[in-house]
Design an enzyme around this catalytic site. Structure first.
Site, PDB file in Angstrom:
ATOM      1  N   ASP A  61       1.075  -1.470  -0.058  1.00  0.00           N
ATOM      2  CA  ASP A  61      -0.135  -0.055  -0.264  1.00  0.00           C
ATOM      3  C   ASP A  61       0.855   1.313  -0.381  1.00  0.00           C
ATOM      4  OD1 ASP A  61      -1.525   2.138   0.680  1.00  0.00           O
ATOM      5  OD2 ASP A  61      -2.671   1.047   2.338  1.00  0.00           O
ATOM      6  N   ILE A  62       1.409   2.156  -1.347  1.00  0.00           N
ATOM      7  CA  ILE A  62       2.188   2.967  -1.325  1.00  0.00           C
ATOM      8  C   ILE A  62       1.332   4.416   0.089  1.00  0.00           C
ATOM      9  CG2 ILE A  62       2.298   2.387  -3.923  1.00  0.00           C
ATOM     10  CD1 ILE A  62       1.311   4.716  -4.539  1.00  0.00           C
ATOM     11  N   SER A 138       0.618  11.369 -16.020  1.00  0.00           N
ATOM     12  CA  SER A 138      -0.356  11.415 -17.053  1.00  0.00           C
ATOM     13  C   SER A 138      -0.610  13.252 -17.900  1.00  0.00           C
ATOM     14  CB  SER A 138      -1.696  11.405 -16.790  1.00  0.00           C
ATOM     15  OG  SER A 138      -2.510  12.151 -17.012  1.00  0.00           O
ATOM     16  N   ALA A 191      -6.957  18.307  -8.670  1.00  0.00           N
ATOM     17  CA  ALA A 191      -6.346  17.451  -8.171  1.00  0.00           C
ATOM     18  C   ALA A 191      -5.275  16.246  -8.401  1.00  0.00           C
ATOM     19  CB  ALA A 191      -7.484  17.238  -7.664  1.00  0.00           C
ATOM     20  N   TYR A 192      -6.185  15.756  -9.516  1.00  0.00           N
ATOM     21  CA  TYR A 192      -5.209  14.760 -10.284  1.00  0.00           C
ATOM     22  C   TYR A 192      -3.927  15.089 -11.055  1.00  0.00           C
ATOM     23  CZ  TYR A 192      -4.652  10.918 -13.523  1.00  0.00           C
ATOM     24  OH  TYR A 192      -4.385   9.642 -14.111  1.00  0.00           O
ATOM     25  N   GLY A 193      -4.521  15.998 -11.543  1.00  0.00           N
ATOM     26  CA  GLY A 193      -3.955  16.854 -12.434  1.00  0.00           C
ATOM     27  C   GLY A 193      -2.478  17.166 -12.111  1.00  0.00           C
ATOM     28  N   VAL A 228      -6.633   4.797 -20.954  1.00  0.00           N
ATOM     29  CA  VAL A 228      -7.221   3.636 -21.443  1.00  0.00           C
ATOM     30  C   VAL A 228      -8.409   3.159 -20.127  1.00  0.00           C
ATOM     31  CG1 VAL A 228      -6.047   1.054 -20.405  1.00  0.00           C
ATOM     32  CG2 VAL A 228      -4.349   3.240 -21.315  1.00  0.00           C
ATOM     33  N   THR A 230     -10.264   1.486 -17.648  1.00  0.00           N
ATOM     34  CA  THR A 230      -9.764   0.927 -16.776  1.00  0.00           C
ATOM     35  C   THR A 230     -11.209   1.558 -16.194  1.00  0.00           C
ATOM     36  OG1 THR A 230      -8.384   3.100 -15.866  1.00  0.00           O
ATOM     37  CG2 THR A 230      -7.419   1.029 -17.036  1.00  0.00           C
TER      38      THR A 230
END
Ligand code: NAP
Length: 275
Positions: A61-62, A138, A191-193, A228, A230
């Site tokens: 678990d990172i 990404s 937040a992801y970016g 992709v 997922t």
């Protein structure tokens, strides 16, 4: 000489599982499928065994320094080093998520940036000469950069940015979001970016930090797998195996390839972002 070994984080499904599949076929050594949930990980191993592939399993678990420490110790005891590290584990809140943005910022940066960084800090000392490190980032990261204020852009692009300064920038994003003024301060509202931009910037500075390291020919790069299909991005048009192509290309760069080094790639090509 100890057996060669590869580790792929977050590989019980999606692109990570496809990376393990490809490495089992083409890497001459043990390949570790890792997962935060042991049951999901063992299930994924069984799936690949049906294809006559034989990955090994280790829990990881990172977000847990304890879990990362156990993997570090295991690798040290059983292999005396590490040859391939693919940092693939990641999360993204869906657009429809009702989670407050403060939570999204905190949780996304913790997993995608700080979790990845903790894995690197623990496992980089184990890297052997000719190792390959791949961060699955990404294009959302470079897109976020393109929408940030000039001052922030020049900080991320600085060729002297240190790990401490990058950590401070990532923490600044979270605290600006909490204060409700992140956009006024030049951040893009993703937040992801932001977390993935952090990983791209980390790649470049890790290479600078390795300069002068006695271990030869260690290549560290980040990449975008493309869109992709997922659980993370159901709208994607690529299959996970197609998404794995660029990360696997980087993980298997031949001995003394020399480059790419410290770059961000898509479709196996360097995407310049420091210009
Ligand atoms: P996915 O199918 O949701 O897989 C993500 C994997 O990461 C899962 O195995 C998940 O485990 C694991 N993970 C999440 N948090 C973790 C943690 N704290 N510790 C260990 N593992 C953890 O997503 P994917 O599309 O394959 O994404 C893989 C990587 O590609 C991510 O870094 C993502 O940001 C990046 N990416 C994907 C796309 C795309 O189009 N799909 C595009 C650009 C970049 P659980 O099963 O336990 O949740």
């Amino acid at each position: 000489m100890s057996k060669r070994v590869a580790v792929v984080t977050g590989s019980n499904k999606g692109i990570g599982l496809a990376i393990v599949r490809a490495l089992c076929k083409d890497f001459d050594g043990d390949v570790y499928l890792t997962a935060r949930d042991e049951g999901r990980g063992q299930q994924a191993v069984k799936e690949l065994e049906k294809e006559n592939l034989h990955p090994k399993f280790h829990q990881l678990d990172i977000n847990s320094k304890e879990s990362i420490g156990k993997l570090q110790e295991f690798l040290k005891q059983n292999y005396g080093g590490l040859d391939i590290l693919v940092n693939n584990a990641g999360i993204m809140y869906q657009r429809t998520s009702t989670a407050p943005f403060t939570e999204q910022a905190q949780v996304s940066l913790q997993c995608n940036f700080f979790g990845t960084l903790d894995v690197c800090d623990a496992l980089f000392p184990l890297l052997r000469p000719h190792s390959r490190v791949v961060h699955v980032s990404s294009r959302a990261g470079t897109m976020a950069l393109g929408k940030m204020g000039k001052e922030l852009v020049s900080k991320f692009r600085s060729s002297t940015l240190t790990q401490t300064e990058l950590i401070a920038l990532m923490n600044q994003f979270v605290s600006d979001v909490k204060a409700g003024n992140h956009e006024a301060k030049g951040w893009y509202n993703s937040a992801y970016g932001t977390s993935k931009l952090g990983v791209i910037a980390l790649t470049a500075l890790q290479v600078r930090a390795m300069a002068g390291d006695s271990r030869e020919d260690i290549l560290i790069n980040s990449c975008c797998p493309g869109g992709v299909a997922t659980d993370l991005y159901p709208q994607g048009s690529k299959t996970p195996d197609q998404g794995a192509e660029t990360p696997v290309y980087l993980a298997l760069l031949p001995v003394n390839a020399g480059k790419p080094q410290g770059e961000f790639l898509g479709e196996k090509k360097v995407i310049p972002w420091m210009l």
